[in-house]
Design an enzyme around this catalytic site. Structure first.
Site, PDB file in Angstrom:
ATOM      1  CB  THR A  70      -0.902   0.051   1.356  1.00 49.92           C
ATOM      2  OG1 THR A  70      -1.884  -0.917   0.918  1.00 49.92           O
ATOM      3  CG2 THR A  70      -1.632   1.352   1.430  1.00 49.92           C
ATOM      4  CD  GLN A 176      -2.273 -10.930  -5.085  1.00 48.16           C
ATOM      5  OE1 GLN A 176      -1.558 -12.205  -5.209  1.00 48.16           O
ATOM      6  NE2 GLN A 176      -2.873 -10.478  -4.192  1.00 48.16           N
ATOM      7  CB  SER A 196       3.786  -6.555  -1.092  1.00 52.14           C
ATOM      8  OG  SER A 196       3.300  -6.851   0.504  1.00 52.14           O
ATOM      9  CB  SER A 197       7.935  -8.708   2.126  1.00 52.86           C
ATOM     10  OG  SER A 197       8.357  -9.781   2.825  1.00 52.86           O
ATOM     11  CG  HIS A 198       2.216  -9.634   2.954  1.00 52.99           C
ATOM     12  ND1 HIS A 198       0.765 -10.299   3.158  1.00 52.99           N
ATOM     13  CD2 HIS A 198       2.061  -8.380   2.620  1.00 52.99           C
ATOM     14  CE1 HIS A 198       0.071  -9.440   2.746  1.00 52.99           C
ATOM     15  NE2 HIS A 198       0.528  -8.160   2.374  1.00 52.99           N
ATOM     16  CB  THR A 234      14.858   3.856  11.347  1.00 51.90           C
ATOM     17  OG1 THR A 234      15.201   5.086  12.250  1.00 51.90           O
ATOM     18  CG2 THR A 234      16.045   2.971  11.613  1.00 51.90           C
ATOM     19  CB  CYS A 323      -7.304  -3.867   1.297  1.00 46.93           C
ATOM     20  SG  CYS A 323      -5.819  -4.461   1.688  1.00 46.93           S
TER      21      CYS A 323
END
Length: 379
Positions: A70, A176, A196-198, A234, A323
């Site tokens: 996002t 995706q 996105s990582s997940h 950070t 979402c």
């Protein structure tokens, strides 16, 4: 429980967990600090950046890490819009993730005019469709690579070439498709990409943006020092190392996984047809498709009811993008490909993962068969 909601999120892989643990122990320092501990973290961060760039055939200076898909979408869009701030027209599709769709709605309140393309009956947006609606004041085009609900893939290379020739910034949401499809930023020719990582068995709360290094962009917030000014805050070095480790591992086995997903998809469709079930598989014969995502219509049965019944039987699926969970309005994706509001509410999404088995699919089909035969038209 049989988990069939991998398009929503995936569990962290053992390699991703090990990478996070190792980095959290040994490179906990702030990568922007000037002492040796910070310098060590900076080295690991650069190594992750170089690896990620190589996997998408890009350059390391174009890779910027974020807190997820996002934020990647929002930062990418606004960064590109700032390049031509005097232009106020945007082209997008009706299939975009809610993070993009909601942001575009906000931009309309700030004076932008947005054209939403509907696509054809499969949900495909062609380069010709894009060309017909671009204007002299088009500041940006954003078209997702793969849809999270019905899995349709867009011809990004053709759209990218068109917009590059016309010098219009182009963004594509690849959340995706990362790992599932070969993403080559040199061939796709977009100005910016979101990841996105997940979705690839990495940790949540980590993502990335790739921006064509030839583009002259400016930080959204003046004075931002992290990620070369792209994002304040950070940098999560352990999370990034875990993300890139998970992505690399998935990438190296992507052909095997693609065959696995394709086989499971074919098995599901075959069983549905064989049992003559009152279920419609969206784009069942479409080849331009992510094989691990199957959208189905539970004819004469509300999708949310079917999802809850499946959950009661120990099977986890969804009624669309997580979402949008809890929203009463039907998916714009389904409306755009021709379903009315009532039919769109009969939708559920099934999505496979690397550990999904044939037995899982057969169990799912059996439970769906019980639901469709016992409901007697319940909705």
């Amino acid at each position: 429980m049989i988990y069939l909601d991998y398009a929503s999120t995936t569990p962290m892989s053992e390699k991703a967990l090990a990478a996070y643990n190792e980095a959290a122990k040994h490179v906990f320092g702030n990568a922007s600090s000037l002492h040796d501990i910070g310098g060590n973290a900076h080295e690991w961060l650069n190594a992750a950046r170089n690896t990620f760039a190589k996997l998408i055939n890009g350059k390391s200076e174009g890779v910027f890490f974020t807190s997820g898909g996002t934020e990647s979408n929002l930062l990418a869009l606004q960064t590109l819009l700032n390049i031509h701030s005097h232009k106020r027209h945007i082209v997008s599709s009706a299939f975009e993730h809610s993070s993009i769709r909601n942001y575009l709605q906000l931009l309309t309140q700030k004076g932008y005019n947005v054209t939403f393309l509907q696509g054809d009956e499969t949900g495909t947006i062609s380069a010709a469709m894009v060309e017909r609606v671009i204007r002299h004041n088009t500041a940006l085009v954003t078209i997702q690579h793969g849809n999270s609900e019905i899995g349709v893939l867009q011809p990004i290379e053709e759209i990218g070439q068109l917009l590059k020739d016309k010098k219009i910034p182009f963004h594509t949401d690849c959340v995706q498709t990362l790992g599932k499809m070969n993403i080559d930023v040199q061939k796709m020719k977009a100005a910016a990409y979101s990841f996105s990582s997940h979705k690839v068995y990495g940790p949540k709360g980590v993502g990335s943006v790739y921006i064509d290094p030839t583009i002259d962009w400016k930080p959204l917030i003046p004075g931002t020092s992290h990620e070369n000014g792209f994002r304040p805050g950070t940098v999560d070095v352990p999370g990034i190392c875990s993300f890139v480790t998970a992505f690399k591992d998935f990438y190296n086995q992507r052909e095997k996984y693609h065959q696995h997903f394709t086989h499971l998809r074919q098995l599901f469709i075959h069983e549905i047809k064989k049992r003559d079930m009152n279920i419609t598989v969206i784009n069942h014969d479409c080849h331009n498709q992510l094989p691990h995502i199957i959208g189905i219509m539970m004819n004469q049965m509300e999708g949310q009811y079917a999802m809850l019944e499946l959950n009661r039987k120990g099977i986890a699926v969804s009624t669309g993008s997580a979402c949008q969970a809890g929203m009463q309005s039907p998916s714009p994706t389904l409306l755009s490909i021709g379903y009315d509001t009532e039919k769109a509410r009969q939708f559920i999404r099934i999505s496979f993962g690397i550990k999904t088995t044939e037995a899982d699919i057969l169990t799912l089909v059996s439970v769906l068969e019980q639901l469709t035969t016992s409901s007697d038209g319940k909705d």
